[in-house]
Design an enzyme around this catalytic site. Structure first.
Site: not given
Ligand code: NAD
Length: 381
Positions: A124, A129, A132, A135, A228
């Protein structure tokens, strides 16, 4: 000769998404790929074979025909062992493997000397992006979870002032303010609910508040490496439980989307908390697959416990299959654009950190450390 990308019909029951949508076919052709689609591949998401053909893809009757000449195979979930047997040796297979849950498929990919990349392992980093999938799909999940909650609830979400009286807005509580949680906050707010949210990463406070929700403050921060959350220790868990219990009791709707990568879903709502909720309250537990954030969740079912309706959907992304597929396909387009092509061969740029992070199997070996370890321990984490 142009290199062929194969798009398969997903085999998992309940899966309606497709890896490549007709708009993506057009862009792939423009970029110099050829696209072969298995008949019916897009049907679950309402993309017809005719739409793929009109976009320039070749629609073939079955998987065998699609895989015969394909150098690159794209999927949503991991291909079945049967399909992997039909993949050309040396071909690339790109999809969400969630390898820890599909070790058999990983074994077959090794045996068949298939080079596989897991979209769920794409690092990530900022440059990735646009690739991803965690997401893009979590965005779908967060949105749909709120709509599911609204349809299970016996109450309005917005405040209403009518001739028949005034209705107070619903109180929504979002557990876990990651990508899905933030989308759930935004969606519940749009529907007019009063929203609070809670996360063990303090960094989420600002994001929650910027969406107009109240942040439930905890006296701890459990952010780990990579941004995370880490698992809470026993003391922290008790502290969190005491704070969360009051908010759960006050909520009309709870959307639970807390996860810790590689660990079972954290248990945030106990049966006792459920028993203290308002009658008719609703919980949608997006963490059902990993064991659930709520003790009463039954995966893939809506159950009623202590007068509370609790949903543990497993295929919620398929309830928005068109846009979930469209976003997933865009992520794939960006990922496959990294590959180098020369004549009939397609080569991953092995020195690229995105490729290294997503690599699962190559040349008969497992490239992803944690998966390799799981395979040697027979699947025990
Ligand atoms: P996730 O699905 O792993 O977890 C969802 C949320 O659950 C997280 O916010 C986590 O903090 C929370 N959580 C875990 N244990 C909890 C507990 N006991 N109680 C309450 N909440 C708990 O995470 P995600 O949504 O995929 O992403 C989260 C992180 O990844 C964030 O830091 C986000 O900014 C980052 N991210 C980065 C990029 C990037 O491109 N750089 C893209 C997406 C996400």
């Amino acid at each position: 000769m142009t290199i062929q990308v194969a798009v398969l019909r997903e085999r998992e029951p309940g899966e309606r998404r497709v890896a490549i949508v007709p708009d993506s076919v057009k862009r792939l052709l423009k970029a110099g790929w050829a696209v072969a689609v298995e008949a019916g591949a897009g049907a679950g998401a309402y993309f017809s074979d005719a739409a793929y053909a009109a976009a320039g893809a070749t629609v073939l009757p079955d998987a065998g025909a699609v895989l015969r000449d394909a150098a690159l195979v794209v999927t949503v979930g991991p291909p079945t062992s049967e399909l992997l047997q039909q993949v050309r040796s040396g071909a690339l297979v790109v999809g969400q493997w969630f390898a820890h849950r599909h070790l058999d498929a990983v074994r077959v990919a090794c045996e068949r000397r298939v080079t596989s990349f897991a979209m769920d392992l794409v690092p990530r980093v900022t440059r990735a992006q646009s690739m991803d999938v965690l997401s893009s799909q979590a965005t779908v999940g967060g949105y749909r979870a709120v709509l599911l909650a609204a349809s299970l609830s016996q109450r309005f979400f917005p405040m209403l002032t009518t001739a028949a009286g005034t209705i107070r807005p619903a109180q929504a509580l979002i557990l876990g303010a990651g990508v899905a949680g933030l989308q759930a906050i935004a969606t519940a707010r749009r529907l007019g609910a009063v929203v609070s949210a809670y996360d063990v990463r303090r960094a989420t406070k600002e994001q929650v508040e910027s969406l107009g929700a109240r942040f439930v403050d905890l006296p701890l921060d459990a952010e780990a490496i990579g941004g995370y959350a880490r698992e809470l220790d026993e003391d922290e868990r008790k502290q969190a439980e005491a704070v969360v219990a009051k908010h759960v009791a006050n909520a009309d709707v709870v959307i639970a989307c807390a996860q810790v990568p590689g660990r079972p879903s954290p248990r945030l709502v106990t049966e006792e908390m459920v028993a203290h909720m308002k009658p008719g309250a609703v919980i949608v537990d997006l963490a059902a697959e990993g064991g659930g954030n709520c003790a009463c969740t039954v995966p893939d079912q809506v159950v009623e416990r202590h007068g509370v309706r609790i949903a543990g959907p497993l295929h919620i992304l398929s309830d928005l299959a068109e846009h979930a597929s469209t976003m997933y396909a865009r992520n794939l387009e960006h990922f496959v654009a990294l590959f180098k092509r020369d004549g009939e061969t397609v080569t991953p740029p092995w020195d690229d950190e995105i490729i290294q992070g997503a690599a699962l199997t190559h040349d008969g070996a497992v490239k992803h450390g944690a998966t390799a370890q799981l395979l040697t321990t027979g699947g025990a984490a």
